[in-house]
Motif scaffolding. Structure first.
Motif, PDB file in Angstrom:
ATOM      1  N   GLY A 279      -7.916   8.199   5.857  1.00  0.00           N
ATOM      2  CA  GLY A 279      -6.969   7.227   6.541  1.00  0.00           C
ATOM      3  C   GLY A 279      -7.356   5.792   6.212  1.00  0.00           C
ATOM      4  O   GLY A 279      -6.430   4.992   6.033  1.00  0.00           O
TER       5      GLY A 279
ATOM      6  N   LYS B 210       1.052  -1.018   0.118  1.00  0.00           N
ATOM      7  CA  LYS B 210       0.175   0.198   0.184  1.00  0.00           C
ATOM      8  C   LYS B 210       0.691   1.203  -0.006  1.00  0.00           C
ATOM      9  O   LYS B 210       2.459   1.488   1.078  1.00  0.00           O
TER      10      LYS B 210
ATOM     11  N   LYS C  42      -0.047   8.851  13.523  1.00  0.00           N
ATOM     12  CA  LYS C  42      -1.256   8.901  12.387  1.00  0.00           C
ATOM     13  C   LYS C  42      -0.965   8.154  11.848  1.00  0.00           C
ATOM     14  O   LYS C  42      -0.749   7.902   9.923  1.00  0.00           O
TER      15      LYS C  42
ATOM     16  N   ASP D 253      -5.500   2.363   4.381  1.00  0.00           N
ATOM     17  CA  ASP D 253      -4.322   1.294   5.161  1.00  0.00           C
ATOM     18  C   ASP D 253      -5.344  -0.374   5.767  1.00  0.00           C
ATOM     19  O   ASP D 253      -4.912  -1.556   5.115  1.00  0.00           O
TER      20      ASP D 253
HETATM   21 MG    MG Z   1      -2.404   7.462   5.842  1.00  0.00          MG
END
Ligand code: MG
Ligand code: ASP
Length: 410
Positions: free
Chosen positions: A151, A7, A209, A154
């Motif tokens: 986010g 990723k 993060k 992920d």
């Molecule tokens: Mg991220």
């Protein structure tokens, strides 16, 4: 032959040049004899730009259309990366979440993945094609696009790795692993070789993060080993994996801090049953998550209640608490935005005592006042004045023996 899921985050695909770099790395992994599935985020800053557009056009954008909009960033990067790989002579094919399909529930903007169909992906991989999947998005299976929360790519990556039973899930980002603390504050912070799922969950909920919390929950549930590493060099990164015995020999594995909370106190509250629910009920109805709570021992039938909320909800929370204060005849409201939460984290705490007291002693030696404390099995957090954050992080890092020795490699 291994099945590798990789990723790449927004900064790793932030320009055409960088997408070319990613393509090189993907190609190299393929040339080494692996099957490769790549998950990408939108180009750096793109999702923020889309969110801002939505907010500009409407104060309360419709959630379905919000997902239609903010999921477009990833459509750009999957196509560009696939084209780039093709121009290098590889077979590559892009997929949107809805084309796989990656099925989720119907909760727009924070959907949860339910299942992943692997039939097309498997066929492509068997034919020697590199599969490029849009992160952050799915479909509810009824014609609606969903997104997984900021986010979220992920989580897409870990879910694909779990669904395909991949051998590794590599998360490429702009830092080269998980550090014992923020290296900008403590230059002697060191990169951890590995960290347990539970420790990583604490780190994520304390404001790190590096990985979306949900991706770590997913990895833990399905036993996916996640390798967090940099897309800008070849250094080994940090493995997020199940707990093992040598992790326990370390008392504290990391020091975290977070300046994103504010503190609110409700003073002289009549101390009788139902008071806490009269206060926290309206806050939860307003979708405000309360973190730490302290209720003082009551004197003469009155008590003080102090709690923390995210700074983004501070004004809203203050308004609600002022209302409640009037309604229940409390003595008033006091609040402070200039606070920070410093935390120590480590699975070693389960089997060692005295960790918390070492933390308190260390802070007091520096004259830092502790305003609130909370603990879990593998974490101790203290609220302190924001201006002492850096000092607190430095002294705690040293006190728990985390400062890197100069002859240390990593
Ligand atoms: Mg991220
Ligand atoms: N592009 C999405 C975001 O900025 C998803 C991600 O980057 O993981 O939140």
């Amino acid at each position: 032959m291994a099945l590798v899921v990789q990723k790449y985050g927004g900064t790793s695909v932030g320009s055409v040049e960088r997408i070319r770099n990613v393509a090189q790395r993907v190609a190299r992994t393929f040339d080494e004899g692996n099957q490769v599935v790549v998950i990408v985020s939108a180009m750096a800053g793109e999702t923020n730009r889309l969110v801002a557009l939505a907010e500009e056009i409407s104060e309360f954008p419709n959630e379905r259309e919000y997902d239609v909009l903010v999921s477009t960033g990833e459509q750009v990067t999957i196509a560009l990366l696939s084209m780039c790989l093709q121009s290098m002579g590889y077979k590559a094919k892009s997929y949107l979440g809805s084309q796989i399909p990656m099925l989720t529930d119907k909760v727009h903007a924070k959907a949860r993945i339910k299942s992943i169909e692997d039939k097309y992906i498997r066929k492509d991989l068997e034919e020697g094609t590199i599969v490029v999947v849009a992160g952050f998005q799915g479909t509810d299976g009824e014609g609606n696009i969903t997104t997984l929360g900021r986010g979220g790519s992920d989580t897409s990556a870990v879910a694909v790795a779990a669904g395909l039973k991949a051998d590794v899930c590599e998360i490429y980002t702009d830092v080269d692993g998980v550090y014992t603390t923020d290296p900008r504050i403590v230059p002697k912070a060191s990169k951890m070789q590995k960290i347990s799922y539970d420790e990583m969950l604490e780190m994520a909920s304390l404001g790190s993060k590096i990985l979306q919390i949900r991706s770590v929950e997913f990895a833990k549930k399905y036993g996916v080993v996640v390798h967090v590493r940099s897309s800008f060099n070849d250094n080994p990164g940090t493995l997020v994996t199940k707990e093992d015995t040598d992790m326990e020999t370390v008392l504290v594995s990391g020091v975290a801090y977070n300046k994103d909370e504010a503190k609110i106190s409700l003073l002289r509250v009549p101390d009788h049953p139902g008071i806490a629910s009269q206060l926290f009920g309206p806050l939860s109805e307003a979708n405000i998550t309360v973190d730490m709570i302290i209720q003082n021992v009551s004197h003469d039938g009155f008590t003080d209640m102090t709690f923390t909320v995210p700074k983004t909800d501070y004004k809203k929370a203050l308004g609600i608490v002022e209302e409640v204060s009037k309604a229940i005849g409390a003595g008033g409201v006091k609040s402070d935005e200039n606070i920070a939460k410093v935390s120590i984290i480590g699975v070693g705490m389960r089997s060692h005592s005295g960790v918390a007291s070492t933390m308190f002693e260390t802070l007091s030696r520096e004259g830092i006042n502790i305003e609130m404390i909370s603990t879990s099995e593998i974490k101790v957090s203290c609220i302190i004045a924001a201006k002492y954050t850096e000092l607190a992080v430095r002294v705690l890092h040293e006190a728990f023996g985390l400062d890197r020795q100069d002859n240390d490699e990593s």
